[in-house]
Write an enzyme that holds these catalytic residues in place. Structure first.
Site, mmCIF file in Angstrom:
data_model
loop_
_atom_site.group_PDB
_atom_site.id
_atom_site.type_symbol
_atom_site.label_atom_id
_atom_site.label_comp_id
_atom_site.label_asym_id
_atom_site.label_seq_id
_atom_site.Cartn_x
_atom_site.Cartn_y
_atom_site.Cartn_z
ATOM 1 N N GLU A 1 0.869 -1.164 0.000
ATOM 2 C CA GLU A 1 0.000 0.000 0.000
ATOM 3 C C GLU A 1 0.916 1.228 0.000
ATOM 4 O OE1 GLU A 1 -2.766 0.410 3.282
ATOM 5 O OE2 GLU A 1 -3.433 2.353 2.504
ATOM 6 N N ARG B 1 5.338 -12.777 9.638
ATOM 7 C CA ARG B 1 6.039 -11.546 9.289
ATOM 8 C C ARG B 1 7.372 -11.474 10.008
ATOM 9 N NH1 ARG B 1 2.789 -7.310 9.414
ATOM 10 N NH2 ARG B 1 4.287 -5.766 10.054
ATOM 11 N N LYS C 1 4.511 0.601 9.408
ATOM 12 C CA LYS C 1 4.556 1.883 8.708
ATOM 13 C C LYS C 1 3.954 3.003 9.552
ATOM 14 C CE LYS C 1 3.028 0.167 4.790
ATOM 15 N NZ LYS C 1 2.608 -0.043 3.397
HETATM 16 P P1 ATP Z 1 2.975 -2.354 8.023
HETATM 17 O O1 ATP Z 1 2.576 -3.342 9.070
HETATM 18 O O2 ATP Z 1 4.396 -1.983 8.043
HETATM 19 O O3 ATP Z 1 2.091 -1.157 7.953
HETATM 20 P P2 ATP Z 1 1.522 -3.471 5.855
HETATM 21 O O4 ATP Z 1 1.226 -4.911 5.881
HETATM 22 O O5 ATP Z 1 0.416 -2.570 6.174
HETATM 23 O O6 ATP Z 1 2.815 -3.174 6.680
HETATM 24 P P3 ATP Z 1 1.676 -3.380 3.034
HETATM 25 O O7 ATP Z 1 2.132 -2.280 2.183
HETATM 26 O O8 ATP Z 1 0.258 -3.773 2.998
HETATM 27 O O9 ATP Z 1 2.111 -3.003 4.491
HETATM 28 O O10 ATP Z 1 2.599 -4.645 2.817
HETATM 29 C C1 ATP Z 1 2.886 -5.187 1.561
HETATM 30 C C2 ATP Z 1 3.222 -6.633 1.730
HETATM 31 O O11 ATP Z 1 4.347 -6.778 2.589
HETATM 32 C C3 ATP Z 1 2.081 -7.400 2.344
HETATM 33 O O12 ATP Z 1 1.921 -8.618 1.649
HETATM 34 C C4 ATP Z 1 2.522 -7.629 3.743
HETATM 35 O O13 ATP Z 1 1.987 -8.833 4.244
HETATM 36 C C5 ATP Z 1 4.037 -7.706 3.611
HETATM 37 N N1 ATP Z 1 4.683 -7.314 4.847
HETATM 38 C C6 ATP Z 1 4.471 -6.196 5.574
HETATM 39 N N2 ATP Z 1 5.203 -6.202 6.700
HETATM 40 C C7 ATP Z 1 5.915 -7.353 6.700
HETATM 41 C C8 ATP Z 1 6.853 -7.949 7.603
HETATM 42 N N3 ATP Z 1 7.214 -7.359 8.740
HETATM 43 N N4 ATP Z 1 7.378 -9.158 7.269
HETATM 44 C C9 ATP Z 1 7.017 -9.761 6.121
HETATM 45 N N5 ATP Z 1 6.148 -9.262 5.234
HETATM 46 C C10 ATP Z 1 5.587 -8.069 5.510
HETATM 47 MG MG MG Z 2 -1.219 -4.132 4.564
#
Ligand code: ATP
Ligand code: MG
Length: 578
Positions: free
Chosen positions: A49, A274, A284
């Protein structure tokens, strides 16, 4: 000095080797291929995102998605999951693209946006309304929450659940036309208000939001939720394996439900744990807060776990990929010690970084028996790990700098470096002996050492085999260049930043000493040609890179990427304890 040295000079190699530990996601794909599922296609996607910069956790997901596609001869899309215009921005889109590229991955022309599918998603919604599987609900967000029930209590049906298809179609079309204010209505899936899975209790599919989107502008005032956008986007792109993190496990029944109801291509969602790292935060939302409240200088602050920060700090894409491979892929959440990341970086930089000499806290040394005005160009090895990197000349003269901490007036037990009457070797040069110590009469601070050198001990010469217990790095005072050096420590003092006293929050664990800036450092003249992003080992001090933002021809600025292991610090610690 404006070229980034580590940019664009490598291609990813994450494909499995014999030594790569296998993992369950790889096994699932292998099995699918054996059974010729999806006609033998493997197609993954990385779906960020664009509401922040990517962090090292995302790197795990990127390496997994792009890596598996490459390994199985498949494809991986870059898809922006841009369904929430109020938090998203093109700045983030651009940073994400450059970060994925920097990591060494390539999506060719497969750059997609969920927002490109808004019309299709609208049509899918209409299809579900027609099938009696979706309805327009007039409950507010708070009321929807009240009606949802809890883990132990079933929910209650919305009073709008029984609306006719005609009324729903009319209202939904008017939602799109902008007739209703934000939050006044939603489109919800009609599933089961008594489901043990809360995600299945008539989840919201589309909400009203009069906001300008960074791509679609003001075309839309209704936006799909993550749940209603993600699976359908996967389906439209022909994704075979939709790999996501564990928190989406409970959403999988809903992911499957939408695809089954719509009767469209059905990718398989697979969840993995994760990445969590000690002494930092990987969210984020929290990273944005650190930036907005000025706890760091920006998303690319070298202390940040963002890829932009890590890159500026001097971490290489190879080391990040190695790290992501070694931590493995599991189904259970755990926390990885940040020391492991440092280890991967050190290992890579040990192979590639040229060695140079730099003095961070200079102490002046005058070699009293070395002729004034004389200069010798001594030969120094650029990288003992790699003879191909050759040698360079280092100037030696009468006045030098050594590190303040390499001299002790009263050497403690086990301290073998310089002190009065003692001998040490200067790297690539001579053995010197300290004969006099000059101090500031007021403060008692040591300001200069007077030493003699032994001309018979030049490195590489016949007599040079004489043994002394320590070899020090140094620079020639007249030839060295001034530099600023930034030393970094963990951003958070606690392993888990969320470990706080009652009433305090994670910000109270910010390490007040995470940055130490040293000015008046001296580096050898070879570094005059150092370009931004260049990486070096400063002998005995660690790995450093030229800062890509603040370094200039006027003032070289280095970031310490990572230390070398410091055996003296260990001895001293042990002595303090014992
Ligand atoms: P955050 O928790 O940092 O806000 P998010 O999941 O909201 O992360 P996205 O932009 O939706 O951020 O993430 C893109 C992809 O990266 C998704 O498939 C998410 O599952 C993966 N992802 C995010 N954080 C991690 C992590 N700590 N380890 C592994 N994969 C991750
Ligand atoms: Mg997400």
């Amino acid at each position: 000095m404006n070229k980034t040295a580590t940019e664009g000079n490598d291609k990813a190699t994450v494909a499995a080797t014999d030594s790569t530990p296998s993992h369950f996601v790889r096994n699932i794909i292998s099995e699918d291929l054996k059974r010729n599922k999806n006609d033998g296609r493997v197609h993954t996607r990385f779906p960020p995102e664009p509401n922040g910069y990517l962090h090292i956790g995302h790197a795990k997901s990127i390496c997994l998605n792009f890596g598996l596609a490459a390994e199985f001869g498949g494809l991986c899309n870059l898809r922006f999951d841009d369904t929430n215009p109020s938090k998203e921005d093109v700045e983030y889109v651009e940073s994400i693209k450059s970060d994925v590229r920097w990591l060494g991955f390539n999506w060719a022309n497969r750059e997609y946006y969920a927002s490109d599918y808004f019309e299709q998603l609208y049509q899918f919604a209409v299809q579900l309304i027609n099938a009696g599987k979706a309805y327009v609900c007039d409950l507010s967000a708070d009321r929807i929450r009240e009606y949802r029930g809890t883990l132990t209590e079933p929910g209650k049906d919305s009073p709008y659940r029984a609306r006719s298809v005609e009324e729903n179609l009319d209202l939904f079309q008017r939602m799109r036309a902008g007739e209703f204010p934000d939050g006044s209505r939603t489109l919800r899936a009609r599933i089961d208000m008594a489901s043990p899975n809360l995600n299945m209790r008539d989840p919201v599919m589309v909400r009203i939001l009069h906001a300008t989107h960074h791509r679609t502008g003001d075309k839309w005032c209704i936006y799909p939720t993550y749940d209603f956008a993600h699976g359908q986007s996967d389906s439209i792109e022909g994704i075979t394996h939709s790999i996501c993190t564990l928190e989406f496990e409970d959403h999988r029944p809903l992911y499957d439900w939408f695809l089954d109801q719509l009767k469209i291509h059905h990718p398989q969602q697979i969840e993995f744990a994760r990445l969590n790292l000690t002494h930092t935060v990987l969210s984020k939302r929290k990273l944005l807060q650190l930036v907005q409240e000025g706890h760091v200088t920006g998303w690319n602050d070298p202390r940040m776990p963002t890829l932009a920060g890590i890159r500026r700090r001097g971490y290489t894409p190879e080391s990040i990929r190695t790290f992501c491979e070694r931590i493995g892929v599991a189904k259970r959440n755990s926390t990885v010690d940040i020391a492991m990341l440092d280890h991967c970086v050190r290992e890579d930089l040990n192979r590639r970084a040229p060695r140079v000499m730099a003095v961070l806290r200079p102490l002046r040394v005058v070699i009293t028996n070395y002729a004034e005005g004389q200069v010798e160009e001594l030969e120094a090895v650029n990288n003992p790990e790699d003879p191909n990197m050759g040698t360079r000349k280092v100037p030696f003269s009468r006045v030098l700098y050594i590190e303040q901490e390499d001299f002790r007036e009263e050497p403690p037990k086990g301290f073998f470096r310089l002190s009065s009457g003692r001998e040490v070797r200067l790297r690539y040069a001579y053995i010197i002996k300290c004969v006099d110590v000059i101090k500031n009469p007021k403060t008692g601070e040591v300001t200069e050492l007077r030493c003699t050198y032994d001309p018979d001990t030049k490195s590489g010469s016949a007599q040079s085999s004489r043994k002394v217990k320590a070899t020090l790095h140094w620079v020639s005072a007249a030839h060295s260049i001034e530099a600023e050096v930034r030393l970094y420590d963990h951003l958070f003092t606690e392993e888990n930043p969320d470990d706080v006293e009652e009433g305090a929050d994670w910000l109270s664990n910010i390490n007040p000493n995470s940055l130490e800036t040293l000015t008046s450092c001296r580096v050898e003249p070879f570094l005059a040609s150092a370009a931004r992003g260049n990486l070096y080992q400063f002998e005995r001090l660690g790995y450093f890179c030229v800062d890509s933002v603040d370094s200039s021809d006027r003032m070289l600025v280095f970031n310490r990427t990572v230390t070398l292991r410091d055996s003296w610090a260990k001895i001293e610690r042990a002595q303090k304890k014992g």
